[in-house]
Design a protein around this motif. Sequence first.
Motif, PDB file in Angstrom:
ATOM      1  N   TYR A   1       0.835  -1.201   0.000  1.00  0.00           N
ATOM      2  CA  TYR A   1       0.000   0.000   0.000  1.00  0.00           C
ATOM      3  C   TYR A   1       0.870   1.250   0.000  1.00  0.00           C
ATOM      4  O   TYR A   1       1.998   1.236   0.482  1.00  0.00           O
ATOM      5  CB  TYR A   1      -0.851   0.089   1.271  1.00  0.00           C
ATOM      6  N   GLY A   2       0.289   2.339  -0.451  1.00  0.00           N
ATOM      7  CA  GLY A   2       0.800   3.654  -0.138  1.00  0.00           C
ATOM      8  C   GLY A   2       0.244   4.035   1.226  1.00  0.00           C
ATOM      9  O   GLY A   2      -0.683   3.397   1.726  1.00  0.00           O
ATOM     10  N   ARG A   3       0.771   5.081   1.827  1.00  0.00           N
ATOM     11  CA  ARG A   3       0.357   5.462   3.181  1.00  0.00           C
ATOM     12  C   ARG A   3      -1.137   5.759   3.276  1.00  0.00           C
ATOM     13  O   ARG A   3      -1.825   5.279   4.178  1.00  0.00           O
ATOM     14  CB  ARG A   3       1.148   6.680   3.667  1.00  0.00           C
ATOM     15  N   THR A   4      -1.672   6.553   2.364  1.00  0.00           N
ATOM     16  CA  THR A   4      -3.078   6.957   2.449  1.00  0.00           C
ATOM     17  C   THR A   4      -4.007   5.748   2.378  1.00  0.00           C
ATOM     18  O   THR A   4      -4.932   5.608   3.192  1.00  0.00           O
ATOM     19  CB  THR A   4      -3.420   7.962   1.328  1.00  0.00           C
TER      20      THR A   4
ATOM     21  N   VAL B   1       1.658  -3.530  13.581  1.00  0.00           N
ATOM     22  CA  VAL B   1       2.017  -4.940  13.678  1.00  0.00           C
ATOM     23  C   VAL B   1       2.058  -5.578  12.293  1.00  0.00           C
ATOM     24  O   VAL B   1       1.227  -5.277  11.441  1.00  0.00           O
ATOM     25  CB  VAL B   1       0.987  -5.681  14.570  1.00  0.00           C
ATOM     26  N   ASN B   2       3.019  -6.463  12.094  1.00  0.00           N
ATOM     27  CA  ASN B   2       3.131  -7.241  10.858  1.00  0.00           C
ATOM     28  C   ASN B   2       3.230  -6.340   9.625  1.00  0.00           C
ATOM     29  O   ASN B   2       2.681  -6.649   8.574  1.00  0.00           O
ATOM     30  CB  ASN B   2       1.941  -8.202  10.734  1.00  0.00           C
ATOM     31  N   THR B   3       3.897  -5.193   9.792  1.00  0.00           N
ATOM     32  CA  THR B   3       3.981  -4.202   8.720  1.00  0.00           C
ATOM     33  C   THR B   3       5.418  -3.737   8.533  1.00  0.00           C
ATOM     34  O   THR B   3       6.101  -3.417   9.498  1.00  0.00           O
ATOM     35  CB  THR B   3       3.099  -2.973   9.050  1.00  0.00           C
ATOM     36  N   GLN B   4       5.844  -3.728   7.293  1.00  0.00           N
ATOM     37  CA  GLN B   4       7.161  -3.199   6.926  1.00  0.00           C
ATOM     38  C   GLN B   4       6.958  -1.856   6.240  1.00  0.00           C
ATOM     39  O   GLN B   4       6.145  -1.736   5.336  1.00  0.00           O
ATOM     40  CB  GLN B   4       7.872  -4.164   5.963  1.00  0.00           C
ATOM     41  N   ILE B   5       7.680  -0.854   6.672  1.00  0.00           N
ATOM     42  CA  ILE B   5       7.614   0.471   6.052  1.00  0.00           C
ATOM     43  C   ILE B   5       8.850   0.643   5.169  1.00  0.00           C
ATOM     44  O   ILE B   5       9.976   0.437   5.624  1.00  0.00           O
ATOM     45  CB  ILE B   5       7.593   1.600   7.120  1.00  0.00           C
TER      46      ILE B   5
ATOM     47  N   SER C   1      10.753   3.511   3.260  1.00  0.00           N
ATOM     48  CA  SER C   1      10.776   4.972   3.176  1.00  0.00           C
ATOM     49  C   SER C   1      11.903   5.510   2.292  1.00  0.00           C
ATOM     50  O   SER C   1      11.950   6.700   2.022  1.00  0.00           O
ATOM     51  CB  SER C   1      10.896   5.571   4.573  1.00  0.00           C
ATOM     52  N   SER C   2      12.816   4.643   1.870  1.00  0.00           N
ATOM     53  CA  SER C   2      13.911   5.084   1.003  1.00  0.00           C
ATOM     54  C   SER C   2      14.430   3.888   0.210  1.00  0.00           C
ATOM     55  O   SER C   2      14.044   2.746   0.480  1.00  0.00           O
ATOM     56  CB  SER C   2      15.041   5.702   1.836  1.00  0.00           C
ATOM     57  N   ASN C   3      15.308   4.142  -0.739  1.00  0.00           N
ATOM     58  CA  ASN C   3      15.895   3.085  -1.572  1.00  0.00           C
ATOM     59  C   ASN C   3      14.821   2.166  -2.154  1.00  0.00           C
ATOM     60  O   ASN C   3      14.896   0.942  -2.054  1.00  0.00           O
ATOM     61  CB  ASN C   3      16.913   2.258  -0.775  1.00  0.00           C
ATOM     62  N   LEU C   4      13.794   2.777  -2.746  1.00  0.00           N
ATOM     63  CA  LEU C   4      12.622   2.047  -3.210  1.00  0.00           C
ATOM     64  C   LEU C   4      12.972   0.834  -4.071  1.00  0.00           C
ATOM     65  O   LEU C   4      12.538  -0.284  -3.787  1.00  0.00           O
ATOM     66  CB  LEU C   4      11.689   2.986  -3.989  1.00  0.00           C
ATOM     67  N   SER C   5      13.759   1.032  -5.103  1.00  0.00           N
ATOM     68  CA  SER C   5      14.071  -0.066  -6.016  1.00  0.00           C
ATOM     69  C   SER C   5      14.783  -1.209  -5.298  1.00  0.00           C
ATOM     70  O   SER C   5      14.418  -2.376  -5.452  1.00  0.00           O
ATOM     71  CB  SER C   5      14.925   0.456  -7.181  1.00  0.00           C
ATOM     72  N   ASP C   6      15.772  -0.893  -4.478  1.00  0.00           N
ATOM     73  CA  ASP C   6      16.503  -1.933  -3.747  1.00  0.00           C
ATOM     74  C   ASP C   6      15.596  -2.672  -2.777  1.00  0.00           C
ATOM     75  O   ASP C   6      15.631  -3.904  -2.678  1.00  0.00           O
ATOM     76  CB  ASP C   6      17.682  -1.328  -2.961  1.00  0.00           C
TER      77      ASP C   6
ATOM     78  N   LYS D   1       1.894  -6.705   5.677  1.00  0.00           N
ATOM     79  CA  LYS D   1       1.655  -5.443   5.001  1.00  0.00           C
ATOM     80  C   LYS D   1       2.993  -4.742   4.743  1.00  0.00           C
ATOM     81  O   LYS D   1       3.849  -4.710   5.610  1.00  0.00           O
ATOM     82  CB  LYS D   1       0.772  -4.511   5.850  1.00  0.00           C
ATOM     83  N   VAL D   2       3.127  -4.190   3.541  1.00  0.00           N
ATOM     84  CA  VAL D   2       4.285  -3.386   3.171  1.00  0.00           C
ATOM     85  C   VAL D   2       3.731  -2.036   2.752  1.00  0.00           C
ATOM     86  O   VAL D   2       2.810  -1.966   1.929  1.00  0.00           O
ATOM     87  CB  VAL D   2       5.089  -4.023   2.021  1.00  0.00           C
ATOM     88  N   VAL D   3       4.267  -0.973   3.336  1.00  0.00           N
ATOM     89  CA  VAL D   3       3.740   0.372   3.070  1.00  0.00           C
ATOM     90  C   VAL D   3       4.874   1.273   2.603  1.00  0.00           C
ATOM     91  O   VAL D   3       5.939   1.324   3.227  1.00  0.00           O
ATOM     92  CB  VAL D   3       3.091   0.970   4.342  1.00  0.00           C
ATOM     93  N   LEU D   4       4.631   1.984   1.506  1.00  0.00           N
ATOM     94  CA  LEU D   4       5.584   2.990   1.046  1.00  0.00           C
ATOM     95  C   LEU D   4       5.209   4.297   1.718  1.00  0.00           C
ATOM     96  O   LEU D   4       4.122   4.827   1.491  1.00  0.00           O
ATOM     97  CB  LEU D   4       5.516   3.146  -0.475  1.00  0.00           C
ATOM     98  N   SER D   5       6.080   4.770   2.616  1.00  0.00           N
ATOM     99  CA  SER D   5       5.783   5.997   3.359  1.00  0.00           C
ATOM    100  C   SER D   5       7.044   6.591   3.946  1.00  0.00           C
ATOM    101  O   SER D   5       7.902   5.870   4.443  1.00  0.00           O
ATOM    102  CB  SER D   5       4.803   5.694   4.498  1.00  0.00           C
ATOM    103  N   LYS D   6       7.125   7.899   3.917  1.00  0.00           N
ATOM    104  CA  LYS D   6       8.229   8.604   4.565  1.00  0.00           C
ATOM    105  C   LYS D   6       7.840   9.093   5.958  1.00  0.00           C
ATOM    106  O   LYS D   6       8.651   9.643   6.675  1.00  0.00           O
ATOM    107  CB  LYS D   6       8.669   9.782   3.697  1.00  0.00           C
ATOM    108  N   THR D   7       6.561   8.873   6.353  1.00  0.00           N
ATOM    109  CA  THR D   7       6.101   9.422   7.632  1.00  0.00           C
ATOM    110  C   THR D   7       5.653   8.372   8.651  1.00  0.00           C
ATOM    111  O   THR D   7       5.604   8.676   9.835  1.00  0.00           O
ATOM    112  CB  THR D   7       4.927  10.397   7.403  1.00  0.00           C
ATOM    113  N   LEU D   8       5.305   7.169   8.231  1.00  0.00           N
ATOM    114  CA  LEU D   8       4.835   6.148   9.177  1.00  0.00           C
ATOM    115  C   LEU D   8       5.997   5.490   9.910  1.00  0.00           C
ATOM    116  O   LEU D   8       7.103   5.406   9.391  1.00  0.00           O
ATOM    117  CB  LEU D   8       4.036   5.063   8.461  1.00  0.00           C
TER     118      LEU D   8
END
Length: 193
Positions: A51-54, A101-105, A107-112, A88-95
């Motif tokens: 997911y994205g953050r929103t 729980v059970n969530t990876q954020i 926030s940088s090095n998107l491609s890697d 859950k995997v979330v692309l976010s610079k603020t979370l």
Amino acid sequence: MRKIVSFVHVSLDGFVASTAKGPAGLGWISISTDLFEYVEQRIQQTDTALYGRTTFEMMESYWPTAADKPDASPHDHEHSRWYKSARKVVLSKTLSEKSHVNTQIISSNLSDEINKLKHSSGSEILMFGSPSATHALMAENLIDEYWLFVNPILLGQGIPLFKNIKDKTALMLVNSKIFPSGVVCLQYEVKRN
């Protein structure tokens, strides 16, 4: 290697949300029991949601307790159970991961980071909606499949699914399904060289 599959409702003119804010921006989406059943069969085959953050915040505000409501539908029960167990995997610079729980954020090095995720164990990774995250992954050519649920509506304006496309990407239609509501699901695989 795991694939990233974009699951998204889109208007016939290519928008994934109207100009209205929050959930109201999705009020034009045609949903039905048969569509829920079709999607739920596919979702039950995966263990990871992206997911994205929103979008993540909208999902977190509903799915963990959806099955507890007195008027919960069979879909609410099934999807709530899946949501609570899915990674859950979330692309976010603020979370912060600490509060989820059970969530990876990421926030940088998107491609890697996405490539590490693709090479990890598990099934395909389903990305639900999340237009900003979709645009970021498209820019890095990291999406492997698109499941487009084309709704019979023209919005005229809103958030486009495809924007700032710089490179040509060949797609192959591998499946399609028409629902009585007029929604058409088009399943495309990205053709890699």
